[in-house]
Design a protein around this motif. Structure first.
Motif, PDB file in Angstrom:
ATOM      1  N   TYR A  94       0.937  -1.147  -0.027  1.00 17.86           N
ATOM      2  CA  TYR A  94      -0.032  -0.087  -0.121  1.00 17.86           C
ATOM      3  C   TYR A  94       0.919   1.241  -0.075  1.00 17.86           C
ATOM      4  CZ  TYR A  94       1.262  -0.279   4.991  1.00 17.86           C
ATOM      5  OH  TYR A  94       1.853  -0.445   6.003  1.00 17.86           O
ATOM      6  N   GLU A  99      -5.109   0.823 -11.027  1.00 17.27           N
ATOM      7  CA  GLU A  99      -6.436   1.106 -10.910  1.00 17.27           C
ATOM      8  C   GLU A  99      -7.398   0.371 -10.170  1.00 17.27           C
ATOM      9  OE1 GLU A  99      -7.745   3.519 -13.942  1.00 17.27           O
ATOM     10  OE2 GLU A  99      -5.683   4.214 -13.314  1.00 17.27           O
ATOM     11  N   GLY A 100      -8.559   0.878  -9.575  1.00 16.36           N
ATOM     12  CA  GLY A 100      -9.266   0.261  -8.972  1.00 16.36           C
ATOM     13  C   GLY A 100     -10.091  -0.925  -9.822  1.00 16.36           C
ATOM     14  N   GLU A 101     -10.413  -1.990  -9.233  1.00 18.19           N
ATOM     15  CA  GLU A 101     -11.263  -3.073  -9.946  1.00 18.19           C
ATOM     16  C   GLU A 101     -10.420  -3.418 -11.329  1.00 18.19           C
ATOM     17  OE1 GLU A 101     -15.332  -2.407 -10.343  1.00 18.19           O
ATOM     18  OE2 GLU A 101     -15.710  -1.735  -8.364  1.00 18.19           O
ATOM     19  N   SER A 102      -9.184  -3.611 -11.353  1.00 15.89           N
ATOM     20  CA  SER A 102      -8.350  -3.968 -12.351  1.00 15.89           C
ATOM     21  C   SER A 102      -7.618  -5.314 -12.444  1.00 15.89           C
ATOM     22  CB  SER A 102      -7.189  -2.991 -12.515  1.00 15.89           C
ATOM     23  OG  SER A 102      -6.241  -2.981 -11.437  1.00 15.89           O
ATOM     24  N   GLU A 124      -6.355  -1.721   0.229  1.00 19.88           N
ATOM     25  CA  GLU A 124      -5.873  -1.747  -1.088  1.00 19.88           C
ATOM     26  C   GLU A 124      -6.213  -2.943  -2.040  1.00 19.88           C
ATOM     27  OE1 GLU A 124      -5.614   1.362  -2.186  1.00 19.88           O
ATOM     28  OE2 GLU A 124      -3.642   1.269  -2.952  1.00 19.88           O
ATOM     29  N   ARG A 126      -8.742  -4.841  -1.794  1.00 21.57           N
ATOM     30  CA  ARG A 126     -10.027  -4.998  -1.858  1.00 21.57           C
ATOM     31  C   ARG A 126     -10.378  -3.770  -2.931  1.00 21.57           C
ATOM     32  NH1 ARG A 126     -14.804  -4.037   1.142  1.00 21.57           N
ATOM     33  NH2 ARG A 126     -16.387  -5.233  -0.042  1.00 21.57           N
ATOM     34  N   ARG A 127      -9.485  -2.845  -3.069  1.00 18.63           N
ATOM     35  CA  ARG A 127      -9.858  -1.663  -3.842  1.00 18.63           C
ATOM     36  C   ARG A 127      -9.551  -2.202  -5.397  1.00 18.63           C
ATOM     37  NH1 ARG A 127      -6.875   1.745  -6.739  1.00 18.63           N
ATOM     38  NH2 ARG A 127      -4.911   1.502  -5.633  1.00 18.63           N
ATOM     39  N   VAL A 128      -8.357  -2.988  -5.486  1.00 18.51           N
ATOM     40  CA  VAL A 128      -8.000  -3.073  -7.181  1.00 18.51           C
ATOM     41  C   VAL A 128      -8.457  -4.397  -7.661  1.00 18.51           C
ATOM     42  CG1 VAL A 128      -5.932  -1.830  -6.663  1.00 18.51           C
ATOM     43  CG2 VAL A 128      -5.695  -4.477  -6.120  1.00 18.51           C
ATOM     44  N   LYS A 130     -11.586  -6.893  -9.016  1.00 14.81           N
ATOM     45  CA  LYS A 130     -12.713  -6.663  -9.365  1.00 14.81           C
ATOM     46  C   LYS A 130     -13.859  -7.366  -8.441  1.00 14.81           C
ATOM     47  CE  LYS A 130     -11.065  -7.273 -14.275  1.00 14.81           C
ATOM     48  NZ  LYS A 130     -11.031  -8.011 -15.262  1.00 14.81           N
TER      49      LYS A 130
END
Ligand SMILES: C[S@@+](CC[C@H](N)C(=O)[O-])C[C@H]1O[C@@H](n2cnc3c(N)ncnc32)[C@H](O)[C@@H]1O
Length: 210
Positions: A94, A99-102, A124, A126-128, A130
Motif C-alpha cells: 500500500y 487502478e481500482g477493479e483492475s 488496497e 479490495r480496491r484493485v 474486481k
C-alpha cells in the motif's frame, strides 16, 4: 499514504537461501494456493519469486510487486524462467500503483505477517480486485493455543523476532483481518509448516472474495 521504504539486506539474503530449502515442503502448498487462477493476477510481497513457477497456464499476466531491492532482483530472474508472463514492479502492498477493479485475483503468501499495517494492505487489495474476485492467501497466524499465543504476543511486542525476520509478526489473526476488511471467506484450512513448536506455527491457506 506514503509508501514505506522496505530494506532488509541481511534478512533478504537469508530468505533467498531459506526459501529454496523450504520448497520441498512448501512447493505443493504454493501449487494449491495458485491452482485454477486465470486472467490478470496481482501478487504483493512476491519476495524472490518462489510462486512464479507454480502459476497455471490459464493466467494471462502476473503483476508481481516487491519493495525489497535484493529480493526484487531475484524475482526478476525468476520471472524470466516462469511459464506465464510475469512483470515485476517495485511497490509495497500500500498504496498499490494499480487502478481500482483492475485485477482478476490477488495473492498474498507469507506477507500479511510482515506488512506494517495489514488493514491498509487489505483495503488496497479490495480496491484493485474486481467485485467478487478472489484473494488467495497462505499465511502463518496466531495460534489458538493460549500458551503459544502468549509467546507469540511477547515476541511481537519485544520486536526481537520482527527485527530478525524482516518485519514478520507471529501473533496476527490474519483470517479475522481479511474478514474485517470486507472480504468473504470462502474456504480456509490450517496446515503445518516446520516444527509445531515453532513461533510461526500454524499456517492457513484459503480463498476470500472481494
Ligand atoms: C517472508 S517473505 C515472503 C515472500 C513471498 N511472498 C513468498 O511466498 O516466498 C515476506 C515478503 O514481504 C515483503 N514485504 C515487506 N514489507 C512489505 C510491504 N510493506 N509491502 C509489501 N511487501 C512487503 C518482503 O520484502 C518479503 O518479500
Amino acid at each position: 499514504m506514503n509508501p514505506p521504504e522496505v530494506k532488509h539486506p541481511l534478512f533478504a539474503r537469508f530468505f533467498n537461501r531459506f526459501a529454496g530449502l523450504m520448497e520441498r515442503e512448501l512447493g505443493e502448498r504454493r501449487r494449491e494456493l495458485l491452482a485454477g487462477l486465470s486472467g490478470r493476477v496481482l501478487e504483493v510481497g512476491a519476495g524472490n519469486g518462489m510462486n512464479f513457477r507454480h502459476y497455471p497456464a490459464t493466467v494471462d499476466e502476473v503483476v508481481a510487486l516487491e519493495p525489497e531491492p535484493y529480493l526484487r532482483s531475484k524475482a526478476e530472474l525468476a520471472a524470466r524462467e516462469a511459464a506465464v508472463k510475469v512483470g515485476v514492479g517495485s511497490a509495497a502492498a500500500y498504496p498499490l500503483p494499480l487502478e481500482g477493479e483492475s485485477v482478476d485475483a490477488a495473492v498474498t503468501s507469507l506477507v500479511l505477517c510482515t506488512v506494517p499495517d495489514p488493514q491498509a494492505a487489505l483495503a488496497e487489495l479490495r480496491r484493485v480486485l474486481k467485485p467478487g474476485a478472489e484473494l488467495r492467501f497462505m499465511e502463518h497466524v496466531r495460534s489458538d493455543r493460549p500458551r503459544k499465543a502468549r509467546v507469540q504476543d511477547w515476541s511481537d511486542r519485544s520486536r526481537i523476532w520482527p527485527r530478525m525476520a524482516g518485519g514478520c509478526h507471529c501473533a496476527r489473526n490474519t483470517v479475522a483481518a481479511i474478514e474485517a476488511a470486507g472480504f468473504e471467506i470462502e474456504s480456509v484450512r490450517d496446515f503445518g509448516l516446520g516444527p509445531s513448536w515453532g513461533i510461526t506455527y500454524p499456517h492457513v491457506i484459503g480463498v476470500a472474495r472481494a
